[in-house]
Design an enzyme around this catalytic site. Sequence first.
Site, PDB file in Angstrom:
ATOM      1  N   GLU A 494       0.852  -1.205   0.056  1.00  0.00           N
ATOM      2  CA  GLU A 494       0.118   0.018   0.100  1.00  0.00           C
ATOM      3  C   GLU A 494       0.865   1.328  -0.002  1.00  0.00           C
ATOM      4  O   GLU A 494       0.604   2.271  -0.696  1.00  0.00           O
ATOM      5  CB  GLU A 494      -0.821   0.019   1.222  1.00  0.00           C
ATOM      6  CG  GLU A 494      -1.687   1.373   1.363  1.00  0.00           C
ATOM      7  CD  GLU A 494      -2.655   1.563   0.427  1.00  0.00           C
ATOM      8  OE1 GLU A 494      -3.071   2.609   0.487  1.00  0.00           O
ATOM      9  OE2 GLU A 494      -2.817   0.648  -0.642  1.00  0.00           O
ATOM     10  N   GLU A 501       1.140   6.572  -7.021  1.00  0.00           N
ATOM     11  CA  GLU A 501      -0.134   7.312  -7.428  1.00  0.00           C
ATOM     12  C   GLU A 501       0.037   8.646  -7.421  1.00  0.00           C
ATOM     13  O   GLU A 501      -0.400   9.221  -8.558  1.00  0.00           O
ATOM     14  CB  GLU A 501      -1.329   6.739  -6.572  1.00  0.00           C
ATOM     15  CG  GLU A 501      -1.829   5.364  -6.449  1.00  0.00           C
ATOM     16  CD  GLU A 501      -2.926   5.402  -5.833  1.00  0.00           C
ATOM     17  OE1 GLU A 501      -4.032   4.903  -6.257  1.00  0.00           O
ATOM     18  OE2 GLU A 501      -2.664   5.349  -4.549  1.00  0.00           O
TER      19      GLU A 501
END
Length: 621
Positions: A494, A501
């Site tokens: 994550e 991102e």
Amino acid sequence: MCGIVGAVSQRNIVPVLVQGLQRLEYRGYDSCGVAVHTTGGPQRARSTARVAELMEQVQRDGVQGYTGIAHTRWATHGAPAVHNAHPHFSHGAGADAAAKPARVALVHNGIIENYEELRAALQKRGYVFVSQTDTEVITHLIDSLYEGDLFEAVKAATRQMQGAYAIAVFHKDEPHRVVGARAGSPLILGVGKKDNGDGDANYLASDAMALAGVTDQIVYLEEGDVVDIQLGKHWIVGKDHKPAQRPVRTVQAHSGAAELGPYRHYMQKEIFEQPRAIADTLEGVEGIVPELFGDGAYKVFKEIDKVLILACGTSYYSGCAAKYWLESIAKIPTQVEVASEYRYRDSVPDPRTLVVTISQSGETADTLAALRHAQSLGMTQTLTICNVATSAMVRECKLSYVTRAGVEIGVASTKAFTTQLAALFLLTLVLAQMRGNLSEGEEAQHLKAMRHLPVALQAVLALEPQVMSWAEDFARMQNALFLGRGLHYPIALEGALKLKEISYIHAEAYPAGELKHGPLALVTSDMPVVTVAPHDALLEKLKSNMQEVRARGGVLYVLADADTRIESGEGLHVIRMPEHYGALSPLLHVVPLQLLAYHTALARGTDVDKPRNLAKSVTVE
């Protein structure tokens, strides 16, 4: 991903349409547009800039009308360009059609899978295409089927369309009428309230948030529905094209939740909202009982002996963490699948499986499709962990746990992730208890730890200045490695996802024990290695992995519990976590990784809340 707003009213509806688009900006888009009905034919404005610029264009061009549709587009077919932006027009067939007023205006979410076949057939009939989109195919198709009744033309068109779609369309010959249809992509009907000055207005939208402050009377359209809205009336037919009754629900989609307040970005705001979000998600949890997941949960949980988790992206990583909990605490075999892969492979179904879907929006197309695939295989015991109580995922599963993270605007998920973890830990405890693997003392201990989470998270957020110093180093890098072991490997995954991102730095995550099986070849002084190092059973193994990095000249950035005896030094940067948190440690360790991604992106000057090429709600495959 993409947004639709449509309306019929007795006043100029353009401000409502554009405001609706602004409330949907969080979904991600690269172009936007609005079209209204006028006596001379449809009039539109389109832009590849932000909705604010579209509003300026609308005002400058004097676009106004009582009937209209609007759209934010995330490009699939055709580049982000004005000629590919919605709304799309059809001027009819023939070489001279473009010189005539447009007849049909349409907006569309989704993907039409047979658009090439339909396009070829329409071109043979004389329709000229000016975009590369599949949406323009629908526009011309409806025009070709129109015989004086738009509702009938749309119904006929849906019989020929394959794929996923939500559409809103109007025709120049039918003022005060908009027709919508949905299959595989969400669409809602908003019933106008006479006390807000709209008279007999009605609305369509892809998200109730678009209609916040306009109406709270919402009808959730079902798969295959076609809806007709006019002044003071609406009607719906189901996928069999027979009249259908859908309940009107009161939905409070507060626009205030989307206000930025004192924060620079929504992502920053949402990171700091996590203590409250966790507290809200756990509100009312007094004990570990199956009914936390809905009526009938006891019966469902008694009939299952394994768990299958289906999710995408960040939600998939929360499922990966839950697998460790479910197998170590509840002692129940658990499989985690990427939803977009599961439905397309041959699997071995087992009706005694609890199928758990995880989704922030509850409308994720791949996860919904995977759920339906599992159900078609006879696995009907279903549960969803979701942040939207009115979503398709909640409606289609037997059981649900609605996280209460509140509206999440930033594309990179933060508070949705940690609230999913909290809900999945509750599920673990319930299944452990029902399988006889949770004593009263253990239950009390776990509940105490969960209630302390908001305070513990506040202490972690106080580490932000130290994380900011790390971000200064990372902003100069092009690559990064993230390491974790056991329960914290999904947290490393994550963390890497968050960095890539929003900062656009290439980042990968590995189980630390896999370093010597390949990734160690990448380690240099220009490859920072982030290590999640809680004080657990794997700590000494992890320390050995860290030495492997240092021996190759790598630079380590370590999130360590206070009692791990890992000290800062040359090539070793340590941030100490406030306390060791046992099984719930992932909820704390992920927060500095979120902050690292945020401050690195900030230093690099990227668009934090709307990263390139990404969308918030992925409603297409």
